[in-house]
Design a protein around this motif. Sequence first.
Motif, short mmCIF file in Angstrom:
data_model
loop_
_atom_site.label_atom_id
_atom_site.label_comp_id
_atom_site.label_asym_id
_atom_site.label_seq_id
_atom_site.Cartn_x
_atom_site.Cartn_y
_atom_site.Cartn_z
N GLN A 14 0.91 -1.15 -0.12
CA GLN A 14 -0.06 -0.05 0.00
C GLN A 14 0.91 1.33 0.22
N LEU A 15 2.01 1.20 0.77
CA LEU A 15 2.72 2.45 1.02
C LEU A 15 3.71 2.69 -0.76
N ASN A 16 3.89 1.56 -1.18
CA ASN A 16 4.29 1.76 -2.56
C ASN A 16 3.39 2.21 -3.59
N ARG A 17 2.04 1.83 -3.31
CA ARG A 17 1.06 2.49 -4.30
C ARG A 17 0.94 4.02 -3.89
N LEU A 18 0.94 4.47 -2.66
CA LEU A 18 1.08 5.56 -2.33
C LEU A 18 2.13 6.44 -2.62
N ALA A 19 3.54 5.84 -2.70
CA ALA A 19 4.52 6.70 -3.30
C ALA A 19 4.31 6.87 -4.78
N VAL A 20 3.90 6.08 -5.41
CA VAL A 20 3.78 6.50 -6.97
C VAL A 20 2.48 7.51 -7.23
N THR A 21 1.77 7.61 -6.28
CA THR A 21 0.62 8.61 -6.80
C THR A 21 0.97 10.12 -6.09
N THR A 22 2.07 10.10 -5.24
CA THR A 22 2.51 11.25 -4.66
C THR A 22 4.05 11.44 -5.54
N HIS A 23 4.41 10.95 -6.70
CA HIS A 23 5.49 11.18 -7.27
C HIS A 23 6.74 11.01 -6.53
N ILE A 24 6.72 9.87 -5.72
CA ILE A 24 7.84 9.49 -5.03
C ILE A 24 8.28 8.24 -5.43
N LYS A 25 9.54 7.96 -5.79
CA LYS A 25 10.09 6.68 -6.19
C LYS A 25 10.85 6.02 -5.23
N LEU A 26 10.28 4.83 -4.69
CA LEU A 26 10.98 4.01 -3.83
C LEU A 26 11.71 3.02 -4.32
N PRO A 27 12.73 2.59 -3.68
CA PRO A 27 13.51 1.37 -4.40
C PRO A 27 12.76 0.11 -4.74
N VAL A 28 13.10 -0.46 -5.98
CA VAL A 28 12.43 -1.60 -6.36
C VAL A 28 12.25 -2.75 -5.03
N GLU A 29 13.38 -2.42 -4.16
CA GLU A 29 13.57 -3.53 -3.07
C GLU A 29 12.52 -3.44 -2.22
N ILE A 30 12.03 -2.25 -1.92
CA ILE A 30 10.64 -2.37 -1.06
C ILE A 30 9.63 -2.95 -1.58
N ASN A 31 9.46 -2.94 -2.51
CA ASN A 31 8.24 -3.51 -3.39
C ASN A 31 8.43 -5.11 -3.15
N ILE A 32 9.75 -5.53 -3.51
CA ILE A 32 10.06 -7.07 -3.26
C ILE A 32 9.88 -7.52 -1.71
N LEU A 33 10.39 -6.46 -0.89
CA LEU A 33 10.12 -7.06 0.73
C LEU A 33 8.68 -7.00 0.93
N GLY A 34 7.82 -6.23 0.23
CA GLY A 34 6.61 -6.16 0.55
C GLY A 34 5.73 -7.45 0.11
N LYS A 35 6.35 -7.88 -0.98
CA LYS A 35 5.88 -9.15 -1.59
C LYS A 35 6.29 -10.38 -0.59
N ILE A 36 7.76 -10.50 -0.13
CA ILE A 36 7.91 -11.36 0.59
C ILE A 36 7.14 -11.41 1.79
N LEU A 37 7.02 -10.31 2.56
CA LEU A 37 6.12 -9.98 3.75
C LEU A 37 4.86 -10.62 3.37
N LEU A 38 4.17 -10.37 2.33
CA LEU A 38 2.76 -10.53 2.02
C LEU A 38 2.65 -12.25 2.16
N ASN A 39 3.46 -12.70 1.32
CA ASN A 39 3.35 -14.38 1.34
C ASN A 39 3.83 -14.93 2.65
N LEU A 40 4.71 -14.25 3.30
CA LEU A 40 5.17 -15.08 4.64
C LEU A 40 3.81 -14.54 5.70
N ASP A 41 3.02 -13.48 5.44
CA ASP A 41 1.98 -13.45 6.34
C ASP A 41 0.96 -14.69 6.18
N GLN A 42 0.77 -15.05 4.77
CA GLN A 42 -0.09 -16.18 4.57
C GLN A 42 0.32 -17.29 5.14
#
Length: 556
Positions: free
Chosen positions: A378-406
């Motif tokens: 969600q923070l990655n999407r928010l960064a895009v809409t506010t013209h802030i470019k997060l490192p791609v590793e943050i999205n990878i970390l989000g994907k890892i933790l999302l699967n780990l959550d399950q």
Amino acid sequence: MSNTPDKIRRYYKFIRFMLKYWNSDLFRQTSSVAFEGGLSEEDKEHQFDQTPDELVEDLKAMGPTYIKLGQLLSTRPDLLPDEYLQALANLQDNVTPVPFEEIKEIIEEELGTKISKAFKVFEEKPLASASIGQVHRAELNSGKPVAVKVQRPGIVKQFMEDLETLDEMTAMAVKHLETAQTYAVDEVFAELRRILINELDYKKEAQNLKTLKKNLKQYEHLLIPAPVDDYSKTRVLTMEFVGGKKITSLSPLRQMENDFSELVEDLVEAYLQQIINDGFAHADPHPGNIKFTESNKIALIDLGMVARFTPQLQENLIELLLAISRSNGEKTAQVLLKISELNEDSQKKQFAKTVSDVIMESENSRAKDLQTGRILIQLNRLAVTTHIKLPVEINILGKILLNLDQIVAMLDPEFDLRAAIQRNVHEIMRKKMLEELKPENFFGTLIESKHFIEKMPERMNRISENLANNELKIKIDAIDEKRVTDGFQKVANRITLGLIIAAMIVGAAMLMQVPSDFTIFGYPGLAMLFFLLAAAGAIVLSYVIIFRDENLNNKN
């Protein structure tokens, strides 16, 4: 790379797929969720134009590259309804198997020997069949049970052709569509391309297995199968056989009969260790890549996709995870802004405020709420809409933790992941610091110190000599020297002019006492001339200071 008829066929296939789903309410909902977040209860119960099975079959018809895209999409419960996620998850291991004769040909070509000589037993029926390859159970001549992963014939050529088509379509979209530019779809595709190409080389996966097994050797509840080097090549990967079931097939009775809290603790700590200490992480821990053994251990069986984090990013991720686990929205926003790329359009204040709101709303959530990874996405999407470019590793970390959550939610729904993050991060940081204090880790520092000490006498002699000869110069790039000297000159000119005006006024006052035949307005003329000149100079100086001064005009 390919001839014109093949390119036309691939373009036609891609455009036909896009036309079918572009205007569907399923695609509109996916886009809306991606940009706005969350599914309403009404949306979850909505009947869409295309059924889940239809979407799966369409992706299969598109070919292996699109099957892989479907696999990636199946790991995103924040985007699609459950029935579609379940259908896409079947792409993980329900792809039509390749005939054994073709598999046999690839094995013998890669290993350089007959399959009957290489293996004591080789089961023709695959254990699983995925988009890139399929897995067969076998036994080495020593009797050791192994799993043999064999790449599908012609898969490299198919992938490269599809990637070429996607590359061209992505470039066209970024060039002509503002949305594509905003969401940097070309960079997303570049990352996807890198991941897929790495997965096509099984020698890299073998090395990944070795690295992860070494890094996680202290975790007794986790299993990573070791590769068999002599039987592993670019298109064939042979590794230790690990029995068990997919973690999603864990029965409710087994869940009730066992306490998996210690197992979950090990799993969470192991992933945090990978991310913030090793800088090398299993990047795709979706339930299809996780096995649950009869001895109640977790096996990570697919290392085709890994993530790497630089030492500097690891330190920032420590701060980020601690801030999220403590529901500190302000600190979370600070860390994200520190590691982001900003431009004149970046809305930092809006981003920071919304981040704080998101973190506060997610406080006190448990594993069954699937919040930790979802927050980062969600923070990655928010960064895009506010013209802030997060490192791609943050999205990878989000994907890892999302699967780990399950996975954590399946084993222990009440597990407090945030408390576990705080607890384990502190422990991992302590181990990391002790590791850095080892003598062998000081070699680099010692070499730098040696060079510094060697150069110090020469540099000090040079400074002393220049100082004695009055030749020492200090250059400071942080100050605009011309601007400073111009400012001093301006101040000096104004002081001088002020003194002249004051002298003229004093002189005029003294001349008022001297009788004169030349008068102006009944007063001595010379005195009045000095006074009028002084008044005019004072008015001009006041005008320049008030209306022309750069600092006053540009005052924020």
